[in-house]
Design an enzyme around this catalytic site. Structure first.
Site, mmCIF file in Angstrom:
data_model
loop_
_atom_site.group_PDB
_atom_site.id
_atom_site.type_symbol
_atom_site.label_atom_id
_atom_site.label_comp_id
_atom_site.label_asym_id
_atom_site.label_seq_id
_atom_site.Cartn_x
_atom_site.Cartn_y
_atom_site.Cartn_z
ATOM 1 N N ASP A 165 -70.675 -87.507 -8.113
ATOM 2 C CA ASP A 165 -69.430 -87.986 -8.727
ATOM 3 C C ASP A 165 -69.367 -89.514 -8.702
ATOM 4 O OD1 ASP A 165 -66.941 -87.745 -9.905
ATOM 5 O OD2 ASP A 165 -66.216 -86.257 -8.458
ATOM 6 N N ASP B 199 -62.231 -83.263 -16.327
ATOM 7 C CA ASP B 199 -61.417 -82.685 -15.254
ATOM 8 C C ASP B 199 -60.347 -81.757 -15.821
ATOM 9 O OD1 ASP B 199 -62.697 -83.670 -13.078
ATOM 10 O OD2 ASP B 199 -61.307 -85.311 -12.676
HETATM 11 C C1 GLA Z 1 -63.336 -85.967 -9.360
HETATM 12 C C2 GLA Z 1 -64.089 -84.861 -10.073
HETATM 13 C C3 GLA Z 1 -63.519 -83.522 -9.693
HETATM 14 C C4 GLA Z 1 -63.593 -83.343 -8.196
HETATM 15 C C5 GLA Z 1 -62.910 -84.503 -7.513
HETATM 16 C C6 GLA Z 1 -63.138 -84.453 -6.016
HETATM 17 O O1 GLA Z 1 -62.046 -86.062 -9.816
HETATM 18 O O2 GLA Z 1 -64.057 -85.068 -11.452
HETATM 19 O O3 GLA Z 1 -64.223 -82.488 -10.347
HETATM 20 O O4 GLA Z 1 -64.945 -83.270 -7.803
HETATM 21 O O5 GLA Z 1 -63.373 -85.751 -7.970
HETATM 22 O O6 GLA Z 1 -62.498 -85.478 -5.369
#
Ligand code: GLA
Length: 742
Positions: free
Chosen positions: A480, A550
């Site tokens: 990420d 997301d």
């Molecule tokens: C980001 C990612 C999510 C999740 C969060 C975890 O927002 O896009 O899918 O992994 O971080 O903190």
């Protein structure tokens, strides 16, 4: 790729002279002055003019004999210096946007590139031909190699340049685009992508008028939420799915990008594409070579669909990491557990994932930190030790547990970032991207680590390596990156090289990936960046897939996945079923609609399965089984879009056809109430063999209402009349598998 040199072409100017500035032209045969690069259906044609300039003539339909271009009178005014160059530099007679702009070591602001030689290499068993055209400035010792690679079967060309400073002192590069492409049509309809976090890859069309329109990003990291370094350009008429001449373009670069579309005074569209020159003057030392990323182009003679299929074929064969490997279906813990879990929560989720037939469990954020346990997003990022209170037996125990249940195991990391409240930030304040004496803004309570610094690169590699060492059962990493660059500054780069930050950051990231891939060639690595912040072909050279957004709402996903799939193949598009009301949009859609949507990409689930009813679990189990039946068609098949959600009818339909045309899968969605007009829906199919007979099976239903279910229907009928399922109510959907009948 295996390689073979097929021709060493002409040197008609005497070879590059580093010290001598006097250039004398030798005579060269006409044949050698024409460079006609070809794929199965396309040509890209350049010629070497009598003044030694490399001119660009044509990108489009295949032309076997390009010699007439030699004597062609320019469609622009040659005496105005507006003739189309193959790679346009600033200076001399040019006054349009240029791909290259240099201040030479003696202060000369002009660069006029002239042809020196070209050579070709055949790669990939002959399917790929790489042509390297060497040019140099008419006066200054500066070498530019324009590398054009033709992918025959896929009808794709890529372009990049290598710029070498042969002067005694440094030169300054201001513009350093990967490619310059002049296009000539009556009208230019640019389709590009826009959005934001949770709204990635929405598409819009604009008729380009005179002047400049740019697609760009200046955020350094997380560069693809707002726009995407790609486009679909329809010539002469608005974009059509099945008809018309359409150019597709995409840049493989994970840092700042810029693609400029300048319609000039001769109505020619000049496209310059590459790394964004924004605040990035590059001081190129004597003897140093600057490499640009690849710009990818395709040209379709049959509308947007052709662009997507060409790019998908090329990406699967040449760009996406490990594109042949089967992508496992998975349960990700994020929306089901967030930061609130212990060992039992996770083992229960693994049990449930196994029960419904999923193939992998991915433990998301919240498992690490010691002095500052990561129980929320405000602390602990950077400290990659397992929180013993939460997971007393560590990661290996969970990974083994998953294996016992027949599941693979994956885990989340965000190694480029740090919470101010972490031991890492306390111990290495100089590793943080910042400018001394200015505030360091946080985003999601975190800072960015300075990947221009080799020590930080070692650290980031070490995070990956150490996490992998926690268990030999880890086969998936979700990588990420949840913030972008602000208050830019590097404690590592010298004061007079701060402008190198943007490019060196991305190169630093790629260095780390190279090391990771040397050591871990098989691990599946998802690129996530607050959802779809890293959806581009540079990252996909190292990653098997991206987290598309997301936003897991199936209705939003119609648009997000439609746009993403325009450029990127389904096998990289992570697509998960989550709960309702959806956590981002609060929208409520039926479970079947959510499954039917997620099954059009790389399928996964992201919820707490124990909250599913028995009935829902049964449905999930059978849908996952169905997905395994169609997975290879979705991942590796040809995409045909049948109804665009942008048509405004509240309908969306697409299909994938296996390469041998023996199997296909059709997805049909209704997201607005149709009332009586549902009868007018027409889902005519594409890509099938009219001579074949197909058995039609409706999937993800207890009892099909569709007349054609279990019938054998001819390809001819399906192409001409189609499958016309009755989708009338909000969020009804249908999914059909077509298999050649014996
Ligand atoms: C980001 C990612 C999510 C999740 C969060 C975890 O927002 O896009 O899918 O992994 O971080 O903190």
């Amino acid at each position: 790729m295996n390689e073979r040199k097929i021709s060493l072409a002409v040197v008609f100017l005497f070879p590059l002279l580093i010290s001598s500035l006097a250039m004398k032209a030798k005579t060269v045969s006409n044949e050698d002055r024409v460079i006609n690069l070809q794929t199965k259906d396309l040509s890209m044609i350049m010629t070497v003019g009598k003044d030694s300039t490399l001119y660009f003539h044509h990108f489009g339909r295949k032309i076997e004999d390009a010699t007439p271009y030699l004597d062609k009178i320019s469609y622009r005014r040659l005496d105005y210096g507006t003739d189309p160059h193959a790679y346009l530099a600033a200076g001399g007679r040019n006054y349009r946007n240029s791909a290259l702009r240099v201040t030479h070591s003696d202060g000369d602001l002009n660069t006029e590139l002239i042809y020196v030689q070209h050579e070709q290499q055949e790669l990939s068993g002959g399917n790929v031909v790489m042509t390297t055209i060497t040019m140099q400035d008419r006066k200054q010792p500066l070498k530019v190699e324009l590398v054009v690679t033709a992918y025959r079967e896929e009808n794709v060309f890529t372009q990049k340049v290598n710029i070498t400073n042969l002067q005694k002192k440094e030169v300054v590069l201001h513009n350093f685009y990967s490619s310059y492409l002049p296009v000539r049509a009556k009208k230019y309809y640019l389709n590009s992508f826009y959005g934001a976090w949770t709204q990635e890859m929405f598409m819009e069309e604009s008729l380009l008028n005179h002047g400049v329109k740019s697609i760009e990003n200046q955020m350094g990291v997380r560069t693809t939420h707002t726009e995407n370094p790609s486009f679909v350009l329809s010539l002469d008429m608005p974009l059509n799915e099945h008809a018309g001449d359409v150019i597709g373009g995409a840049l493989a670069w994970s840092g700042n990008y810029k693609i400029n579309f300048q319609v000039d005074d001769f109505d020619i569209l000049n496209i310059t594409a590459g790394m964004n020159p924004y605040a990035s003057e590059y001081f190129l030392d004597s003897g140093e070579t600057f490499h640009t990323p690849e710009m990818i182009y395709t040209y379709s003679l049959n509308g947007a669909g052709g662009v997507s299929r060409n790019l998908h074929d090329w990406a699967r064969r040449y760009q996406v990491y490990d594109a042949d490997a089967t992508r496992p279906t998975l349960l990700n813990s994020w929306e089901g557990a967030y930061f609130r879990f212990d060992e039992k929560t996770i083992t229960d989720m693994i049990d449930d994932a196994a029960d419904i037939g999923l193939e992998m469990f991915v433990l998301d954020d919240g498992w690490f930190g010691s002095k500052y346990p990561r129980n929320n997003d405000k602390q602990g990022l950077g400290d990659w030790q397992v929180i013993k209170d939460k997971l007393p037996r560590g990661i290996d125990y969970l990974a083994n547990y998953a294996e016992e249940k027949g599941l693979q195991f994956g885990i989340w990391i965000e190694p480029e970032m740090v919470n101010p409240k972490s031991e890492l930030a306390e111990n290495h304040p100089d590793w943080v991207v910042k400018t001394e004496g200015r505030p360091i803004p946080t985003i999601r309570d975190q800072w960015l680590l300075d990947l221009t610094n080799p020590e930080v690169q070692d650290f980031v590699f070490g995070v990956f390596d150490d996490v992998m060492k926690q268990s030999d059962k880890i086969s998936y990493i979700k990588w990420d990156a949840n913030r972008h660059v602000e208050s830019v500054g590097s404690a590592f780069l010298p004061a007079d090289r701060q402008s190198h930050f943007w490019i060196k950051y991305t190169q630093g990231l790629y260095n780390v990936y190279e090391r990771i891939r040397m050591k871990y060639p098989d691990v599946l690595i998802q690129a996530c960046s607050s959802g779809g912040g890293r959806v581009e072909y540079g990252i996909l050279k190292y990653h098997q897939e991206v987290w598309t957004s997301d936003n897991t709402d199936a209705r939003s996903r119609i648009f997000i996945q439609y746009g993403t799939n325009m450029i990127y193949p389904a096998l990289v598009i992570g697509s998960h079923v989550s709960v309702v009301p959806n956590h981002q949009s609060k929208n409520i859609t039926p479970l079947k609609f959510r499954f039917d949507m997620a099954m059009s990409g790389r399928f996964g689930m992201e919820l707490q399965p124990k909250n599913l009813s028995e009935e829902e679990k049964l449905f999930a189990k059978s849908a996952i089984e169905n997905y395994k039946r169609i997975r290879d068609i979705v991942m590796q098949g040809d995409l045909y879009r049948i109804i665009s959600p942008y048509e405004g009818k509240g309908l969306y339909a697409l299909m994938y056809v296996s390469k041998d045309k023996k199997r296909a899968v059709v997805f049909d969605y209704c997201f607005e109430y149709q009332g009586r007009t549902h009868n007018s829906q027409s889902v005519k199919l594409f890509g099938l063999d009219p001579a074949k007979e197909y058995k039609v099976t409706e999937l993800n239903v207890d009892k099909s209402n569709y007349w054609g279910n279990n019938k054998v229907v001819s390809g001819e009928y399906l192409i001409n009349e189609g499958l016309n399922p009755k989708l009338e109510k909000m969020y009804e959907s249908a999914l059909f598998l077509l298999e050649e009948a014996n």
